[in-house]
Scaffold this motif. Sequence first.
Motif, PDB file in Angstrom:
ATOM      1  N   TYR A 275       0.773  -1.250   0.068  1.00  0.00           N
ATOM      2  CA  TYR A 275       0.114  -0.088  -0.151  1.00  0.00           C
ATOM      3  C   TYR A 275       0.821   1.235  -0.014  1.00  0.00           C
ATOM      4  O   TYR A 275       0.503   2.165  -0.844  1.00  0.00           O
ATOM      5  CB  TYR A 275      -1.173  -0.048   0.988  1.00  0.00           C
TER       6      TYR A 275
ATOM      7  N   ARG B  86       2.365   1.559  -3.312  1.00  0.00           N
ATOM      8  CA  ARG B  86       1.166   2.041  -4.473  1.00  0.00           C
ATOM      9  C   ARG B  86       1.017   3.480  -3.958  1.00  0.00           C
ATOM     10  O   ARG B  86       0.862   4.403  -4.851  1.00  0.00           O
ATOM     11  CB  ARG B  86       0.205   1.175  -4.199  1.00  0.00           C
ATOM     12  N   ARG B  87       0.891   3.868  -2.890  1.00  0.00           N
ATOM     13  CA  ARG B  87       0.435   5.491  -2.511  1.00  0.00           C
ATOM     14  C   ARG B  87       1.625   6.318  -2.813  1.00  0.00           C
ATOM     15  O   ARG B  87       1.313   7.284  -3.466  1.00  0.00           O
ATOM     16  CB  ARG B  87       0.300   5.436  -0.945  1.00  0.00           C
TER      17      ARG B  87
ATOM     18  N   TYR C  46      -5.931  -2.342   3.912  1.00  0.00           N
ATOM     19  CA  TYR C  46      -5.428  -1.834   2.653  1.00  0.00           C
ATOM     20  C   TYR C  46      -5.343  -2.940   1.639  1.00  0.00           C
ATOM     21  O   TYR C  46      -4.929  -3.987   1.941  1.00  0.00           O
ATOM     22  CB  TYR C  46      -3.834  -1.663   2.726  1.00  0.00           C
ATOM     23  N   ARG C  47      -6.031  -2.526   0.382  1.00  0.00           N
ATOM     24  CA  ARG C  47      -6.064  -3.400  -0.574  1.00  0.00           C
ATOM     25  C   ARG C  47      -4.761  -3.232  -1.532  1.00  0.00           C
ATOM     26  O   ARG C  47      -4.362  -2.073  -1.588  1.00  0.00           O
ATOM     27  CB  ARG C  47      -7.423  -3.296  -1.188  1.00  0.00           C
TER      28      ARG C  47
END
Lengths: 330, 316
Positions: A4, A7-8, A329-330
């Motif tokens: 996550y 990704r963020r 979180y995905r």
Amino acid sequence: MLTYTIRRLLLIVPTLLLVTMIVFLSVRFIPGDVIDVMVAQMTSAGSEVSNSNRAVLLEKMGLDAPIHTQYLRWLGVLPQKDGAFRGVIQGDLGESLWKNRPVTSLLAGRLPVSLELGIIALITALLVSLPIGIYSAIRQDTWGDYVGRSISIVFISVPSFWIATMAMVYPAIWWGWAPSFVYIPLSKDVAGNLMQFVIPGFIMGMVMGGTLMRMTRTMMLEVLRQDYIRTAWSKGLSERTVIIRHALKNAFIPILTIIGVMVPLLISGTIIMEQIFVLPGVGLMTFEALTMRDYPVISGINLVVAILVLFVNLLVDLVYGWLDPRIKYR
Amino acid sequence: MSEAKVVAPVVVGAIRKRSRGMLADMAVRLVKEKPLGLVGAVIVLALFLTGVSSNTLAPFGYNDIILSLRLSPPNTTYLLGGDNLGRDLLSRIIYGARISMVVGLSGAALHIIVGTLVGAVSGFYGGWYDTVVQRFVDSLQCFPSLLLYLTVMVIIGQGLVPIILVLGISSGFYGSRTIRSAVIGMKENCYIEAATAVGSSVNRTLLVHVLPNVMPVLIIEFTLSVGRMILSEAMLSFLGFGIPPPLPSWGGMLSGPGRQYMLLAPWMALWPGLALAIAVYGVNMLGDAIRDLWDPRLRGGVGRYDRSNVKKRAPV
């Protein structure tokens, strides 16, 4: 959590790129005749470029190259004319048109003042808003709640620059006292420095406190409707325990993130307060740069502030998940 | 069977209430349920009327110089005193109401128009257009509003029209998120699906079925925006980047060359700020009341935290 975070972080890249484009283009959209005005202004003010002409100024601002080249140079992807990479990526924001010093070193010198002001404002805001906000929520629709809500609306409605102006004028008339206009560094005189910062910090804190108070009240009301609060009551716990241990702990997570989101408000506040109380921070620097149309400084400040806000938002998102285990979180 | 009996009068009541008209219904509820909102409405009405009839209300022009009035304290002829140039402060405050009103209303209107164009279209059509617009809004939100306003004002220049454009358009982008999420929520409704099934085109669905239903969101945004517009204009004029001096903006009256005279004539610092604070307070109170009346989630009632309730239930 790690995926996550990555990704963020990746998601930030397009936003960051757009931010640099906005900063770059906003200054490049200056109408051409402004350059003439600048030349005239500088000549009359006798600055460093006083004996230069339009072409020198254009070159100094790098405006003689095609716009995409200018942007990439400014970003630090393409080399400058002398072959060196001096751009945002290298941490070089250019030079002030007036002071002949790099924007970054100017910024670094001014940052501590704004930081101190911001911290005082934040502490004030929390000390004022949390108790009143919580009281307002647990005594919803009572006189205490009405008073609390009125205070918050007054804090939001009363313009900070007016209160600050009044704080400069009325004490001087009534008691012959006014805050010092000469900046006292913290290292020299702690008490004198604090005296100088407390009033503007307090006024800024009031404005933030108004918004924060309403948020606290709304969040508390939201949590107080939950089933687990009813469970806590039915267990026979005291109100104190229910409110502090069960409700506040859960309501505080969104409140904390709102504090993070308030960073832009804090920056807007420093521009006003530093201008009124003549505190040499980033806010006053912004104001000076805007009045003198020092475009490299303006875009430098805009860029640094925008990146700061972007990363604070990222931090808030990550901290949110860390504090609230319910979030998956995905 | 018994259920039907209970339901019927409620429905009839709802229909009867509807027949009163939405605005009239709101007004009645404002008076009954929101005393502070009513105070706000009165202030807003007063601001509006003052703004519209500044010419007849003001005893003098906003730039009329009366030399004997220079730094004169409030007296019976000049109720609020004079400023450093000898202008009647009352007249300037009254004309200032017009500027605040114009900026507040037109700025907020522009905010809603831009916000709807950006937010509703982006939310309704989705796809790559939505992605691009949202990243742009993301990056715009990184700039503190005051910094953005100041930078743009420096670039395009001062004045009443530039300030309305800057405040309205940038607030439209900042606020497009709210409208976008309202439209996305609306898209999930059955009647949108039904409209599409009947053969309504995408544009027609957006204009005829979605937009009227997000109207409450737009009106709430509008009222809350007016206060922010008035305050932002005052702040910009105060900093010297808003409405240029001879025009009597409340914010501008607190700054400029007049500041050095404030120690001699402190009322110069008092009245414009007071007018500003009262106006913004009124607009905010009215906006809050309208939001509370319109947003069913904030109405309270079921599931509301009530200690007396809990205490009663506790022994069971």
